[in-house]
Design a protein around this motif. Sequence first.
Motif, PDB file in Angstrom:
ATOM      1  N   VAL A 101       0.836  -1.203   0.000  1.00  0.00           N
ATOM      2  CA  VAL A 101       0.000   0.000   0.000  1.00  0.00           C
ATOM      3  C   VAL A 101       0.871   1.254   0.000  1.00  0.00           C
ATOM      4  O   VAL A 101       0.604   2.208  -0.744  1.00  0.00           O
ATOM      5  N   ALA A 102       1.926   1.269   0.807  1.00  0.00           N
ATOM      6  CA  ALA A 102       2.815   2.428   0.855  1.00  0.00           C
ATOM      7  C   ALA A 102       3.519   2.635  -0.478  1.00  0.00           C
ATOM      8  O   ALA A 102       3.670   3.765  -0.948  1.00  0.00           O
ATOM      9  N   THR A 103       3.950   1.547  -1.107  1.00  0.00           N
ATOM     10  CA  THR A 103       4.601   1.653  -2.412  1.00  0.00           C
ATOM     11  C   THR A 103       3.631   2.175  -3.455  1.00  0.00           C
ATOM     12  O   THR A 103       3.974   3.042  -4.259  1.00  0.00           O
ATOM     13  N   PHE A 104       2.401   1.662  -3.436  1.00  0.00           N
ATOM     14  CA  PHE A 104       1.383   2.130  -4.363  1.00  0.00           C
ATOM     15  C   PHE A 104       1.130   3.620  -4.173  1.00  0.00           C
ATOM     16  O   PHE A 104       1.033   4.381  -5.143  1.00  0.00           O
ATOM     17  N   ALA A 105       1.060   4.055  -2.914  1.00  0.00           N
ATOM     18  CA  ALA A 105       0.813   5.467  -2.638  1.00  0.00           C
ATOM     19  C   ALA A 105       1.976   6.343  -3.097  1.00  0.00           C
ATOM     20  O   ALA A 105       1.774   7.486  -3.522  1.00  0.00           O
ATOM     21  N   ALA A 110      -0.748  11.607  -7.546  1.00  0.00           N
ATOM     22  CA  ALA A 110      -2.061  12.115  -7.157  1.00  0.00           C
ATOM     23  C   ALA A 110      -2.016  13.639  -7.206  1.00  0.00           C
ATOM     24  O   ALA A 110      -1.178  14.259  -6.558  1.00  0.00           O
ATOM     25  N   ASP A 111      -2.912  14.208  -7.978  1.00  0.00           N
ATOM     26  CA  ASP A 111      -2.967  15.655  -8.107  1.00  0.00           C
ATOM     27  C   ASP A 111      -4.172  16.235  -7.366  1.00  0.00           C
ATOM     28  O   ASP A 111      -4.776  17.194  -7.804  1.00  0.00           O
ATOM     29  N   VAL A 112      -4.496  15.620  -6.234  1.00  0.00           N
ATOM     30  CA  VAL A 112      -5.626  16.071  -5.432  1.00  0.00           C
ATOM     31  C   VAL A 112      -5.078  16.972  -4.330  1.00  0.00           C
ATOM     32  O   VAL A 112      -4.300  16.520  -3.480  1.00  0.00           O
ATOM     33  N   ALA A 113      -5.481  18.211  -4.316  1.00  0.00           N
ATOM     34  CA  ALA A 113      -4.915  19.201  -3.400  1.00  0.00           C
ATOM     35  C   ALA A 113      -5.244  18.893  -1.933  1.00  0.00           C
ATOM     36  O   ALA A 113      -4.428  19.169  -1.047  1.00  0.00           O
ATOM     37  N   TRP A 114      -6.397  18.329  -1.647  1.00  0.00           N
ATOM     38  CA  TRP A 114      -6.802  18.105  -0.266  1.00  0.00           C
ATOM     39  C   TRP A 114      -6.327  16.757   0.282  1.00  0.00           C
ATOM     40  O   TRP A 114      -6.481  16.475   1.469  1.00  0.00           O
ATOM     41  N   LEU A 115      -5.714  15.921  -0.534  1.00  0.00           N
ATOM     42  CA  LEU A 115      -5.306  14.583  -0.088  1.00  0.00           C
ATOM     43  C   LEU A 115      -4.325  14.611   1.087  1.00  0.00           C
ATOM     44  O   LEU A 115      -4.512  13.863   2.049  1.00  0.00           O
ATOM     45  N   PHE A 121      -6.298  11.854   9.033  1.00  0.00           N
ATOM     46  CA  PHE A 121      -7.591  11.364   9.503  1.00  0.00           C
ATOM     47  C   PHE A 121      -7.833   9.931   9.038  1.00  0.00           C
ATOM     48  O   PHE A 121      -8.357   9.105   9.782  1.00  0.00           O
ATOM     49  N   ALA A 122      -7.445   9.640   7.821  1.00  0.00           N
ATOM     50  CA  ALA A 122      -7.579   8.276   7.310  1.00  0.00           C
ATOM     51  C   ALA A 122      -6.714   7.316   8.113  1.00  0.00           C
ATOM     52  O   ALA A 122      -7.131   6.188   8.408  1.00  0.00           O
ATOM     53  N   ALA A 123      -5.526   7.743   8.496  1.00  0.00           N
ATOM     54  CA  ALA A 123      -4.648   6.886   9.298  1.00  0.00           C
ATOM     55  C   ALA A 123      -5.259   6.587  10.661  1.00  0.00           C
ATOM     56  O   ALA A 123      -5.199   5.451  11.149  1.00  0.00           O
ATOM     57  N   VAL A 124      -5.885   7.585  11.284  1.00  0.00           N
ATOM     58  CA  VAL A 124      -6.541   7.371  12.584  1.00  0.00           C
ATOM     59  C   VAL A 124      -7.713   6.401  12.437  1.00  0.00           C
ATOM     60  O   VAL A 124      -7.904   5.507  13.260  1.00  0.00           O
ATOM     61  N   VAL A 125      -8.486   6.555  11.381  1.00  0.00           N
ATOM     62  CA  VAL A 125      -9.627   5.655  11.152  1.00  0.00           C
ATOM     63  C   VAL A 125      -9.146   4.220  10.930  1.00  0.00           C
ATOM     64  O   VAL A 125      -9.697   3.278  11.503  1.00  0.00           O
ATOM     65  N   VAL A 126      -8.124   4.052  10.120  1.00  0.00           N
ATOM     66  CA  VAL A 126      -7.591   2.704   9.879  1.00  0.00           C
ATOM     67  C   VAL A 126      -7.068   2.103  11.174  1.00  0.00           C
ATOM     68  O   VAL A 126      -7.318   0.928  11.474  1.00  0.00           O
ATOM     69  N   PHE A 127      -6.358   2.892  11.978  1.00  0.00           N
ATOM     70  CA  PHE A 127      -5.852   2.396  13.257  1.00  0.00           C
ATOM     71  C   PHE A 127      -7.007   1.981  14.166  1.00  0.00           C
ATOM     72  O   PHE A 127      -6.949   0.939  14.827  1.00  0.00           O
ATOM     73  N   ALA A 128      -8.067   2.787  14.223  1.00  0.00           N
ATOM     74  CA  ALA A 128      -9.211   2.454  15.079  1.00  0.00           C
ATOM     75  C   ALA A 128      -9.886   1.165  14.626  1.00  0.00           C
ATOM     76  O   ALA A 128     -10.280   0.334  15.457  1.00  0.00           O
TER      77      ALA A 128
END
Length: 138
Positions: A101-105, A110-115, A121-128
């Motif tokens: 996943v890290a390699t893929f990322a 990615a040209d998304v400014a808000w990413l 927040f995504a990391a906290v959700v995945v951890f939870a």
Amino acid sequence: MRALSPAFGLLMIAAIAGGVDGPAFGLVAAAVVAVAVGVRWAVGATVAVVCVVALVVLTDPPALVAALAGLAATAYLVTRHVAEASVSAPTMLGALALSSVATFAAVVPADVAWLPAAAPFAAVVVFAVVARPFLPPD
């Protein structure tokens, strides 16, 4: 599995050492010595991984090379520090999946400014979600 730990340590070093020249070569030598020390004392394994992390910072290798070194470092630390019975297929598969996943990322542009703002927040959700089975029942 503990017998494989020096092989993982040397693989970790070999993955990064290809693009090293000049003063950074001293870190390669220190990492090799730390792997040798790590055969007897586990703290040597940690020092070897820190040396390789410093090499990654100094040499800025391609994402796939850094991912290979990171995966080998994970296998090295797990096989060196964890008790023999605790090294299991789910542990290694989890490390492989997270490295993928890290390699893929890192590889996919990615040209998304808000990413970058959403990533913590995504990391906290995945951890939870991952930690939920280990929490006491309500």
